[in-house]
Design a protein around this motif. Structure first.
Motif, mmCIF file in Angstrom:
data_model
loop_
_atom_site.group_PDB
_atom_site.id
_atom_site.type_symbol
_atom_site.label_atom_id
_atom_site.label_comp_id
_atom_site.label_asym_id
_atom_site.label_seq_id
_atom_site.Cartn_x
_atom_site.Cartn_y
_atom_site.Cartn_z
ATOM 1 N N THR A 169 0.888 -1.217 -0.022
ATOM 2 C CA THR A 169 -0.177 0.266 -0.099
ATOM 3 C C THR A 169 0.903 1.182 0.218
ATOM 4 N N LEU A 170 0.683 2.415 -0.017
ATOM 5 C CA LEU A 170 1.267 3.549 -1.097
ATOM 6 C C LEU A 170 -0.024 4.640 -0.543
ATOM 7 N N SER A 171 0.674 5.366 0.030
ATOM 8 C CA SER A 171 -0.043 6.404 0.414
ATOM 9 C C SER A 171 0.116 7.894 -0.439
ATOM 10 N N LEU A 172 -0.500 8.255 -0.984
ATOM 11 C CA LEU A 172 -0.357 9.548 -1.807
ATOM 12 C C LEU A 172 -0.941 11.427 -1.087
ATOM 13 N N GLU A 173 -0.914 11.161 0.353
ATOM 14 C CA GLU A 173 -1.452 12.003 0.720
ATOM 15 C C GLU A 173 0.525 13.204 0.374
ATOM 16 N N GLU A 175 -1.539 15.209 -1.362
ATOM 17 C CA GLU A 175 -2.014 15.895 -1.998
ATOM 18 C C GLU A 175 -3.590 14.730 -2.679
ATOM 19 N N LEU A 176 -3.684 13.390 -2.416
ATOM 20 C CA LEU A 176 -5.056 13.364 -2.319
ATOM 21 C C LEU A 176 -5.383 12.940 -0.590
ATOM 22 N N PRO A 177 -6.157 13.470 -0.394
ATOM 23 C CA PRO A 177 -5.898 13.126 1.231
ATOM 24 C C PRO A 177 -6.546 11.843 1.672
ATOM 25 N N GLY A 178 -6.368 11.110 2.520
ATOM 26 C CA GLY A 178 -6.974 9.486 2.745
ATOM 27 C C GLY A 178 -6.881 8.206 1.935
ATOM 28 N N PHE A 179 -6.075 8.783 0.559
ATOM 29 C CA PHE A 179 -5.867 7.687 -0.434
ATOM 30 C C PHE A 179 -4.712 6.944 -0.439
ATOM 31 N N ALA A 180 -4.843 5.674 -1.066
ATOM 32 C CA ALA A 180 -3.715 4.576 0.220
ATOM 33 C C ALA A 180 -4.283 3.764 -0.935
ATOM 34 N N LEU A 181 -2.483 4.248 -2.419
ATOM 35 C CA LEU A 181 -3.171 2.796 -3.845
ATOM 36 C C LEU A 181 -2.636 1.342 -2.889
#
Length: 187
Positions: A169-173, A175-181
Motif C-alpha cells: 500500500t502506498l499513501s499519496l497524501e 495531494e490525495l487526502p486519505g488515498f492509499a494505492l
C-alpha cells in the motif's frame, strides 16, 4: 515500445482527435514538438490501468474533491503536448472553471495528479520523461507503476523521485487526502 513518429508536419489537435476515434485500441498522444506517439493497449495493461482508475474513482466518490479520468482522456498541456495518462485526477474547482466546449474536447489543463502504468510496449525511461514533462507543465503529483519490477516511483515538483519496492500500500497524501494505492491488484 511505443512508436514515436516524425511526421512531415506537426499533428494538429483535430487530426489527433480523428485518429483516436478511427483507431480504437491505440493511445495517440502528441509530443510538445508535434510528434505522434502511439501505444497499443494490451490485455494486462488495460486491466492494470482500469484497476488503478477504479481505486482512484472509488476514493474520489467518497470525498467528492475532484474529477477522475481514464486512459482515453487526452489533456492539452500548455507547452503544446496532448497526453493521456493511464489515470488522472483534477481538482473540482479547476474542472468546473472550464467551459463546456473545453470539457468536451481535449481539456486545456494539466491534471493535478497523473498515473502511468508501464506496459510491455513501453520503456521505463520514456515514462520517466513523461513524468518530468507532467511536472514541468504543472502537475502536483506523478505516480509511475512498473508491474515488471514491482516498483512505484512518486514524482513531486522540486524533489527527487521517491522509489518504493516491496510495498503493498502506498499513501499519496497530501495531494490525495486519505488515498492509499493498493498495489497487489496492479501486479
Amino acid at each position: 515500445m511505443a512508436l514515436s513518429l516524425d511526421l512531415l508536419r506537426p499533428i494538429g489537435e483535430r487530426e489527433l482527435w480523428l485518429l483516436s476515434e478511427r483507431n480504437p485500441g491505440y493511445q495517440f498522444e502528441r509530443s510538445p514538438e508535434g510528434r505522434l506517439w502511439v501505444s497499443p493497449t494490451g490485455g494486462q495493461s488495460g486491466r492494470r490501468s482500469l484497476q488503478l482508475a477504479y481505486q482512484l474513482a472509488r476514493w474520489n466518490e467518497e470525498r467528492g474533491l475532484g474529477v477522475v479520468f481514464d486512459a482515453s482522456t487526452g489533456f492539452k498541456l500548455p507547452g503544446g503536448a496532448i497526453l493521456s495518462p493511464d489515470a488522472s485526477w483534477v481538482e473540482k474547482k479547476r474542472w468546473e472553471a472550464l467551459s463546456e466546449e473545453e470539457k468536451e474536447g481535449f481539456p486545456p489543463l494539466v491534471p493535478d495528479v497523473v498515473f502511468e502504468v508501464r506496459s510491455s510496449s513501453q520503456g521505463v525511461e520514456e515514462l520517466r520523461a513523461k513524468m518530468t514533462l507532467y511536472l514541468k507543465e504543472g502537475a502536483r503529483l506523478g505516480v509511475l507503476v512498473d508491474p515488471y519490477t514491482r516498483t512505484v516511483e512518486v514524482y513531486r515538483p522540486g524533489k527527487e523521485p521517491e522509489r518504493f519496492e516491496g510495498v503493498d500500500t502506498l499513501s499519496l497524501e497530501p495531494e490525495l487526502p486519505g488515498f492509499a494505492l493498493q498495489l497487489a491488484p496492479l501486479w
